[in-house]
Scaffold this active site. Structure first.
Site, PDB file in Angstrom:
ATOM      1  N   ASN A 172       0.720  -1.141   0.167  1.00 40.15           N
ATOM      2  CA  ASN A 172      -0.079  -0.025  -0.121  1.00 40.15           C
ATOM      3  C   ASN A 172       0.666   1.060   0.155  1.00 40.15           C
ATOM      4  O   ASN A 172       1.501   1.586   0.994  1.00 40.15           O
ATOM      5  CB  ASN A 172      -1.012  -0.100   1.380  1.00 40.15           C
ATOM      6  N   LYS A 201       0.137   4.252  -0.141  1.00 40.87           N
ATOM      7  CA  LYS A 201      -0.451   5.467   0.455  1.00 40.87           C
ATOM      8  C   LYS A 201      -0.352   6.591  -0.411  1.00 40.87           C
ATOM      9  O   LYS A 201      -0.112   6.585  -1.868  1.00 40.87           O
ATOM     10  CB  LYS A 201       0.097   5.548   1.904  1.00 40.87           C
ATOM     11  N   HIS A 226      -9.224   1.056   5.355  1.00 41.03           N
ATOM     12  CA  HIS A 226      -7.817   1.118   5.496  1.00 41.03           C
ATOM     13  C   HIS A 226      -8.026   2.240   6.982  1.00 41.03           C
ATOM     14  O   HIS A 226      -8.777   3.344   6.887  1.00 41.03           O
ATOM     15  CB  HIS A 226      -6.923   2.042   4.940  1.00 41.03           C
ATOM     16  N   GLU A 268      -6.531   4.638   8.121  1.00 39.74           N
ATOM     17  CA  GLU A 268      -6.217   6.094   7.625  1.00 39.74           C
ATOM     18  C   GLU A 268      -7.445   6.687   7.063  1.00 39.74           C
ATOM     19  O   GLU A 268      -7.732   7.901   7.151  1.00 39.74           O
ATOM     20  CB  GLU A 268      -5.209   6.359   6.858  1.00 39.74           C
ATOM     21  N   GLU A 276      -5.244  -5.124  10.467  1.00 43.04           N
ATOM     22  CA  GLU A 276      -3.999  -4.044  10.722  1.00 43.04           C
ATOM     23  C   GLU A 276      -4.215  -3.344  12.030  1.00 43.04           C
ATOM     24  O   GLU A 276      -5.109  -2.308  12.142  1.00 43.04           O
ATOM     25  CB  GLU A 276      -4.197  -2.937   9.692  1.00 43.04           C
ATOM     26  N   GLY A 316       2.872   2.071  10.930  1.00 45.25           N
ATOM     27  CA  GLY A 316       3.509   3.205  10.651  1.00 45.25           C
ATOM     28  C   GLY A 316       4.468   3.462  11.887  1.00 45.25           C
ATOM     29  O   GLY A 316       5.122   4.478  11.972  1.00 45.25           O
ATOM     30  N   SER A 348       3.814  -2.407  10.169  1.00 44.61           N
ATOM     31  CA  SER A 348       5.089  -2.374  10.519  1.00 44.61           C
ATOM     32  C   SER A 348       5.843  -3.829  10.079  1.00 44.61           C
ATOM     33  O   SER A 348       7.036  -4.189  10.537  1.00 44.61           O
ATOM     34  CB  SER A 348       5.524  -1.943  11.855  1.00 44.61           C
ATOM     35  N   GLY A 380       3.097  -1.259   4.340  1.00 50.13           N
ATOM     36  CA  GLY A 380       3.139   0.442   3.636  1.00 50.13           C
ATOM     37  C   GLY A 380       4.636   0.794   3.605  1.00 50.13           C
ATOM     38  O   GLY A 380       4.750   0.669   2.466  1.00 50.13           O
TER      39      GLY A 380
HETATM   40  P1  PGA Z   1       3.137   0.321   7.523  1.00 42.90           P
HETATM   41  O1  PGA Z   1       1.661   0.182   7.199  1.00 42.90           O
HETATM   42  O2  PGA Z   1       3.567  -1.198   7.099  1.00 42.90           O
HETATM   43  O3  PGA Z   1       4.044   1.288   7.201  1.00 42.90           O
HETATM   44  O4  PGA Z   1       3.092  -0.134   9.160  1.00 42.90           O
HETATM   45  C1  PGA Z   1       0.880  -0.751   6.902  1.00 42.90           C
HETATM   46  C2  PGA Z   1      -0.631  -0.193   6.206  1.00 42.90           C
HETATM   47  O5  PGA Z   1      -0.970   0.797   6.716  1.00 42.90           O
HETATM   48  O6  PGA Z   1      -1.096  -0.877   5.329  1.00 42.90           O
END
Ligand code: PGA
Length: 252
Positions: A9, A11, A97, A99, A169, A175, A215, A236
């Site tokens: 992803n 983003k 997601h 976010e 998630e 993140g 992460s 991500g």
């Molecule tokens: P991240 O994001 O790997 O940077 O933690 C994962 C995601 O939001 O899909």
């Protein structure tokens, strides 16, 4: 046998030019990896979706959109419809997601509507959900995840589930550099599979791929991916560098 999946992803990262470079690198790198029952998916921003779709046509990299409007068409300035996504030969969409939920007000109900529109338009869905830190600390995480899944997906019939990929998630791990332990991921994934088995026939639960996101990086992927109910990852940060992402594909 259910598929293993590594999905990136991106983003709101990568300009058109930058994303062209990354797609090229991934396409080249993937050729040297033997994909055994594994799907590799990337979700670039809308500005590079068409280019990514064109450039990966003859490769094993699949393309997903990061979002989609629940409405079919019309006066919805700034939105992108399911049929627009399909029209550039993209067959997958990420929905739910955290976010999108946190910053753009998406709710279980609005997501249920998006899910219906996506399926009606023949889009496969990577459906994300997960608890925030307070819910984990107070021991509410199973209840929260159960509600998110039930409210957005349990009105579907068994056949619809052929087009659903689940992505657990935990928000506190996205993140942040903090990852759920492989045991925490396995525990939640087994819970989710059991939930689906209770609502549908067990075949649906056995066939649905459940990805872990939060992460995941080359250093921790192998251990997480080795868990029986973890069928891959939604990545991500580590999806933004070809060598990291390809390392994750190799780790599965
Ligand atoms: P991240 O994001 O790997 O940077 O933690 C994962 C995601 O939001 O899909």
């Amino acid at each position: 046998m259910r598929k293993k999946i590594v999905a990136g992803n991106w983003k709101m990262n990568k300009t058109y030019q930058e994303s062209k470079v990354l797609v090229k690198e991934l396409k080249k790198g993937i050729k040297n990896i033997k994909l055994d029952n594994t799907r590799v998916i990337i979700a670039p921003p809308f500005t590079n979706l068409q280019n990514a779709s064109k450039k990966t046509k003859d490769s094993s990299v699949e393309i997903a959109a990061q979002n989609m409007c629940a409405k079919e068409s019309g006066a919805f300035t700034g939105e992108i419809s399911a049929s627009m996504i399909k029209s550039i030969h993209v067959d997958l969409v990420v929905l739910g997601h955290s976010e999108r939920r946190e910053y753009f007000g998406e709710t279980d109900a609005s997501l249920a509507a998006k899910v219906d529109t996506a399926l009606k338009n023949d889009l496969e869905i990577i459906f994300c959900f997960g608890e925030v830190l307070e819910d984990r600390k107070s021991g509410n995480h199973f209840k929260i995840v159960e509600e998110q899944i039930k409210k957005a997906l349990f009105h579907l019939n068994s056949d619809d589930w052929k087009n659903i990929i689940l992505a657990y998630e935990p928000v506190w791990a996205i993140g942040t550099g903090e990852t759920a332990s492989p045991e925490q991921a396995q525990e939640m994934h087994a819970f989710i599979r059991e939930l689906v088995a209770q609502r549908y026939i067990s075949d649906v639960a056995e066939e649905v791929s459940i990805l872990y996101g939060g992460s995941v990086k080359p250093a921790n992927a192998e251990e997480i991916f080795s868990k029986p109910d973890v069928d891959g990852g939604l990545i991500g940060g580590a999806a933004l560098k070809s060598e990291d992402f390809l390392a994750l594909v190799k780790a599965i």
